[in-house]
Design a protein around this motif. Structure first.
Motif, PDB file in Angstrom:
ATOM      1  N   LEU A  98      26.444 -15.311  47.946  1.00 38.17           N
ATOM      2  CA  LEU A  98      25.623 -15.497  49.145  1.00 38.17           C
ATOM      3  C   LEU A  98      26.014 -16.744  49.936  1.00 38.17           C
ATOM      4  CD1 LEU A  98      22.115 -14.508  47.733  1.00 38.17           C
ATOM      5  CD2 LEU A  98      23.556 -13.202  49.322  1.00 38.17           C
ATOM      6  N   VAL A  99      26.686 -17.677  49.299  1.00 31.92           N
ATOM      7  CA  VAL A  99      27.109 -18.908  49.978  1.00 31.92           C
ATOM      8  C   VAL A  99      28.232 -18.625  50.968  1.00 31.92           C
ATOM      9  CG1 VAL A  99      28.201 -21.159  49.591  1.00 31.92           C
ATOM     10  CG2 VAL A  99      26.337 -20.413  48.123  1.00 31.92           C
ATOM     11  N   ILE A 100      29.064 -17.654  50.664  1.00 32.32           N
ATOM     12  CA  ILE A 100      30.217 -17.320  51.532  1.00 32.32           C
ATOM     13  C   ILE A 100      29.686 -16.627  52.786  1.00 32.32           C
ATOM     14  CG2 ILE A 100      32.378 -16.047  51.704  1.00 32.32           C
ATOM     15  CD1 ILE A 100      32.558 -16.255  48.631  1.00 32.32           C
ATOM     16  N   LYS A 101      29.892 -17.268  53.924  1.00 34.85           N
ATOM     17  CA  LYS A 101      29.357 -16.745  55.191  1.00 34.85           C
ATOM     18  C   LYS A 101      30.286 -15.736  55.860  1.00 34.85           C
ATOM     19  CE  LYS A 101      25.757 -19.463  55.296  1.00 34.85           C
ATOM     20  NZ  LYS A 101      24.567 -18.996  54.731  1.00 34.85           N
ATOM     21  N   ASP A 102      31.577 -15.943  55.762  1.00 32.89           N
ATOM     22  CA  ASP A 102      32.531 -15.088  56.480  1.00 32.89           C
ATOM     23  C   ASP A 102      33.245 -14.127  55.542  1.00 32.89           C
ATOM     24  OD1 ASP A 102      31.880 -16.473  58.795  1.00 32.89           O
ATOM     25  OD2 ASP A 102      33.455 -17.972  58.481  1.00 32.89           O
ATOM     26  N   ALA A 103      32.556 -13.590  54.557  1.00 33.52           N
ATOM     27  CA  ALA A 103      33.196 -12.688  53.601  1.00 33.52           C
ATOM     28  C   ALA A 103      33.443 -11.335  54.254  1.00 33.52           C
ATOM     29  CB  ALA A 103      32.318 -12.511  52.376  1.00 33.52           C
ATOM     30  N   THR A 104      34.588 -10.763  53.940  1.00 32.50           N
ATOM     31  CA  THR A 104      34.911  -9.427  54.437  1.00 32.50           C
ATOM     32  C   THR A 104      34.181  -8.408  53.569  1.00 32.50           C
ATOM     33  OG1 THR A 104      36.826  -9.146  52.994  1.00 32.50           O
ATOM     34  CG2 THR A 104      37.212 -10.223  55.135  1.00 32.50           C
ATOM     35  N   ARG A 109      32.469  -6.409  48.263  1.00 35.00           N
ATOM     36  CA  ARG A 109      32.540  -5.319  47.288  1.00 35.00           C
ATOM     37  C   ARG A 109      33.136  -5.817  45.970  1.00 35.00           C
ATOM     38  NH1 ARG A 109      31.865  -0.105  46.963  1.00 35.00           N
ATOM     39  NH2 ARG A 109      33.198   1.215  45.691  1.00 35.00           N
ATOM     40  N   GLU A 110      34.230  -6.568  46.027  1.00 32.87           N
ATOM     41  CA  GLU A 110      34.856  -7.108  44.813  1.00 32.87           C
ATOM     42  C   GLU A 110      33.888  -8.030  44.063  1.00 32.87           C
ATOM     43  OE1 GLU A 110      38.619  -9.025  45.548  1.00 32.87           O
ATOM     44  OE2 GLU A 110      39.360  -7.295  46.667  1.00 32.87           O
ATOM     45  N   GLY A 111      33.170  -8.869  44.828  1.00 33.80           N
ATOM     46  CA  GLY A 111      32.196  -9.771  44.213  1.00 33.80           C
ATOM     47  C   GLY A 111      31.054  -9.009  43.550  1.00 33.80           C
ATOM     48  N   ALA A 112      30.583  -7.964  44.221  1.00 35.18           N
ATOM     49  CA  ALA A 112      29.496  -7.146  43.664  1.00 35.18           C
ATOM     50  C   ALA A 112      29.962  -6.428  42.395  1.00 35.18           C
ATOM     51  CB  ALA A 112      29.004  -6.144  44.698  1.00 35.18           C
ATOM     52  N   ARG A 117      29.830  -6.090  36.491  1.00 34.39           N
ATOM     53  CA  ARG A 117      30.485  -6.141  35.171  1.00 34.39           C
ATOM     54  C   ARG A 117      29.828  -7.222  34.294  1.00 34.39           C
ATOM     55  NH1 ARG A 117      35.103  -5.174  38.295  1.00 34.39           N
ATOM     56  NH2 ARG A 117      35.624  -7.392  38.358  1.00 34.39           N
ATOM     57  N   GLN A 118      29.534  -8.367  34.906  1.00 33.52           N
ATOM     58  CA  GLN A 118      28.858  -9.433  34.154  1.00 33.52           C
ATOM     59  C   GLN A 118      27.482  -8.972  33.671  1.00 33.52           C
ATOM     60  OE1 GLN A 118      28.794 -12.620  37.073  1.00 33.52           O
ATOM     61  NE2 GLN A 118      30.084 -13.884  35.728  1.00 33.52           N
TER      62      GLN A 118
END
Length: 185
Positions: A98-104, A109-112, A117-118
């Motif tokens: 959520l800290v990353i403002k300009d995420a593509t 999707r990769e972060g989610a 997985r975690q």
């Protein structure tokens, strides 16, 4: 001759006198009383010992019960603590995303996916297992909840689709999987 019959002769046993009989009875009663008093003292000592053993056993049982209750309480506390601790990295990952403002959209999707997985790993470490039957698997009312019965090429009473995964913890169902089931032909 009558005098001789009344006096004892050495060949005839002498009859004890009344005083001798009373003294003899008193002596045997005294002996019996002494034996009974000794038996009573022995039984009282044994009774006292048994009462002491009973009280000790009762105290031991109470202490064991109290210790068991404390252990159960600690086990519950630490089980929740362990579960919460395994979820902390998941929360950290969500916050970092959520800290990353300009995420593509691809980065999101990769972060989610990494966070999922975690989460799955944390659940599995704590014995929370997904119930996700494959299409064609036999319907199990203990693990599945049928939402509808649909016509299908699958055999009757088998899972057609999974609408929502279920979860179990140590073989106990937390939530059944929501499924559609094949109708009889």
């Amino acid at each position: 001759m009558s005098e001789q019959a009344s006096t004892p002769t050495p060949s005839q046993p002498s009859q004890p006198s009344a005083e001798e009989l009373v003294a003899s009875l008193n002596a045997s009663e005294a002996d019996a009383m002494a034996v009974l008093q000794a038996d009573l003292a022995t039984l009282q000592a044994k009774s006292s010992e048994m009462a002491d053993l009973y009280l000790r056993a009762k105290a031991d049982a109470e202490n064991a019960r109290r210790r068991a209750e404390e252990e159960i309480s600690k086990a519950r506390k630490f089980a929740v603590e362990s579960f919460a601790e395994s979820l902390l990295p998941v929360a950290d990952s969500l916050e970092a995303g959520l800290v990353i403002k300009d995420a593509t959209p691809e980065q999101i999707r990769e972060g989610a996916q990494a966070t999922l997985r975690q989460l799955v790993a944390a659940l599995e470490r704590n014995k929370v297992i997904a119930i996700n039957p494959a299409p064609g698997a036999k319907f199990d009312p203990h693990q599945h909840q049928a939402i509808s019965v649909v016509p299908s090429e699958h055999e009757a009473n088998t899972v057609v689709t999974v609408l929502q995964k279920g979860y179990s913890i140590v073989e106990r169902v937390l939530r059944p999987a929501l499924v559609t089931v094949a109708a009889p032909k």
